[in-house]
Design an enzyme around this catalytic site. Structure first.
Site, PDB file in Angstrom:
ATOM      1  N   HIS A   1       0.852  -1.199   0.000  1.00  0.00           N
ATOM      2  CA  HIS A   1       0.000   0.000   0.000  1.00  0.00           C
ATOM      3  C   HIS A   1       0.885   1.245   0.000  1.00  0.00           C
ATOM      4  CE1 HIS A   1      -3.989   1.966   1.213  1.00  0.00           C
ATOM      5  NE2 HIS A   1      -3.131   2.958   1.039  1.00  0.00           N
TER       6      HIS A   1
ATOM      7  N   HIS B   1       1.496   4.915  -2.550  1.00  0.00           N
ATOM      8  CA  HIS B   1       0.998   5.659  -3.712  1.00  0.00           C
ATOM      9  C   HIS B   1       2.144   6.266  -4.512  1.00  0.00           C
ATOM     10  CE1 HIS B   1      -3.316   5.565  -2.544  1.00  0.00           C
ATOM     11  NE2 HIS B   1      -2.795   5.383  -1.337  1.00  0.00           N
TER      12      HIS B   1
ATOM     13  N   ARG C   1       3.964  16.737 -15.547  1.00  0.00           N
ATOM     14  CA  ARG C   1       3.338  17.392 -16.706  1.00  0.00           C
ATOM     15  C   ARG C   1       3.500  16.645 -18.018  1.00  0.00           C
ATOM     16  NH1 ARG C   1       5.029  23.650 -15.171  1.00  0.00           N
ATOM     17  NH2 ARG C   1       4.192  23.531 -13.041  1.00  0.00           N
TER      18      ARG C   1
ATOM     19  N   GLY D   1      -8.869   8.141  -2.171  1.00  0.00           N
ATOM     20  CA  GLY D   1      -9.534   9.409  -1.878  1.00  0.00           C
ATOM     21  C   GLY D   1     -10.358   9.312  -0.608  1.00  0.00           C
TER      22      GLY D   1
ATOM     23  N   HIS E   1      -9.529   1.051  -0.834  1.00  0.00           N
ATOM     24  CA  HIS E   1      -9.362   1.613   0.505  1.00  0.00           C
ATOM     25  C   HIS E   1     -10.721   1.515   1.191  1.00  0.00           C
ATOM     26  CE1 HIS E   1      -5.828   3.485  -1.246  1.00  0.00           C
ATOM     27  NE2 HIS E   1      -5.572   4.244  -0.203  1.00  0.00           N
TER      28      HIS E   1
ATOM     29  N   GLU F   1     -10.943   3.453   6.653  1.00  0.00           N
ATOM     30  CA  GLU F   1      -9.859   4.340   7.096  1.00  0.00           C
ATOM     31  C   GLU F   1     -10.491   5.456   7.922  1.00  0.00           C
ATOM     32  OE1 GLU F   1      -7.892   6.380   3.885  1.00  0.00           O
ATOM     33  OE2 GLU F   1      -6.264   7.150   5.144  1.00  0.00           O
TER      34      GLU F   1
ATOM     35  N   ASP G   1       2.042   4.089   2.724  1.00  0.00           N
ATOM     36  CA  ASP G   1       0.994   4.944   2.139  1.00  0.00           C
ATOM     37  C   ASP G   1       1.560   6.082   1.272  1.00  0.00           C
ATOM     38  OD1 ASP G   1      -1.639   5.485   1.571  1.00  0.00           O
ATOM     39  OD2 ASP G   1      -2.171   6.264   3.537  1.00  0.00           O
TER      40      ASP G   1
HETATM   41 ZN   LIG Z   1      -3.662   4.923   0.530  1.00  0.00          ZN
END
Ligand SMILES: [Zn+2]
Length: 347
Positions: free
Chosen positions: A21, A23, A77, A176, A203, A206, A284
């Protein structure tokens, strides 16, 4: 076994690890961000100087964290940025002896900002192959829906996952905020992803209660739970998670930073382990929360009162809960076992 904290930290640092887990953009360390900021100098407020960046990364509160996170998103970008970010993240993993990671990527944030979808996929795949070849870090992707961006983002994420399916893609997620973003509305997208052979890893539990974890399991077919922190509040859920060996991706420092728990001592990881759940330790958004995977293992070891043998067992859990095939699982578990045995011999 009665070693000092330093002994434990050295043990953790050298231990081969898997992370489930973590990101993509949230893993951009000040070093990686400095590189991106330098490339876009004059067109970003993010400093390229490492010292100034360290200050920039010192969060005052959660709103500030979001602000910094978005300014890092703004630095991604073009496809070359995506490649540098991904390879840079793998370099930081290699330094921590992370051998395998399922990296949660939110392709929607990039394609929405105008990076062509095919170029995005080529960039992450190019970085993945280079990381494996040059750094010995095996990466796999989880494409996640940014829940706050609604169903349009779900549709686009499913399209990218199914139509462009990069070779490293193994799972489909949902991130999110949970409050105000009910999980069941995403069922059609998870159904499609699962039908295409992707694993379901939303997720849940949480910032909202155990009912969100039930939704993730019953409606989205979750095979692993991102966080699941609140699961312990429902004994029937704990029984279910245990019985079905559904792993939890626990991220202690993240839960503290986002105030899911008030104090780290309040983290329910102990209850999870005592209940026999398959607990994995994860970071995370590590630099954003001032942590890394090694630190998370140290935090977990302290909360659980683990020695080296217990820490190695936690590391094995991550391998077991991963989507590696059986042969690769045996290899990585074997590396952990050999490391533990070697440590015992030299300590
Ligand atoms: Zn997460």
């Amino acid at each position: 076994m009665a070693e000092g904290v330093q002994g434990i930290e050295a043990f953790i640092a050298g231990m081969p690890k898997a992370e489930l887990h973590v990101h993509h953009v949230g893993s951009a360390s000040p070093r990686v961000v400095a590189e991106l900021a330098a490339r876009h100098a004059g067109r970003t407020e993010v400093p390229a100087d490492p010292e100034a960046l360290a200050k920039y990364f010192t969060f005052t509160d959660f709103a500030h964290f979001i602000e910094v996170y978005l300014s890092v998103v703004d630095l991604i970008r073009d496809a070359e940025d995506v490649r540098s970010l991904t390879y840079g993240v793998a370099e930081d993993m290699a330094r921590q002896n992370i051998r395998y990671a399922e990296l949660t990527v939110t392709p929607y944030s990039s394609t929405r900002r105008g990076i062509p979808d095919v170029a995005f996929m080529e960039a992450i795949e190019d970085a993945r192959l280079a990381a494996e070849r040059e750094l010995g870090v095996v990466l796999r992707w989880c494409f996640d829906i940014p829940g706050e961006a609604g169903l349009a983002s779900a549709e686009e994420t499913a399209r990218l996952a199914l139509d462009l399916a990069p070779a490293g893609l193994v799972s489909f997620g949902l991130g999110g905020p949970e409050i105000g973003v009910p999980r069941p509305q995403f069922k059609p997208y998870f159904d499609r992803a699962r039908a295409a052979g992707l694993h379901s890893v939303p997720h849940a539990g949480e910032s909202t209660g155990p009912e969100t974890v039930w939704d993730a399991i019953r409606v989205l077919g979750a095979e692993r739970i991102g966080h699941g922190t609140q699961s312990v509040k429902d004994p029937a859920l704990v029984d279910y998670l245990g019985e079905h060996r559904i792993p939890l991706e626990v991220c202690p420092t993240s839960n503290l930073a986002t105030r899911v728990v008030e104090r780290i001592e309040d983290h329910p990881i102990r209850q999870m382990v005592d209940a026999g759940l398959l607990v994995t330790v994860n970071s995370d958004d590590p630099p954003m929360f001032g942590t890394d995977l090694n630190t998370e293992y140290a935090v977990a070891a302290k909360l659980l009162g683990l020695d080296e043998t217990g820490i190695a067992a936690l590391a094995r859990n991550a391998v077991e809960a991963s989507f590696l095939d059986q042969a690769a699982k045996r290899r990585l578990t074997g590396e952990i076992d050999a490391y533990l045995a070697g440590w015992g011999a030299t300590a």
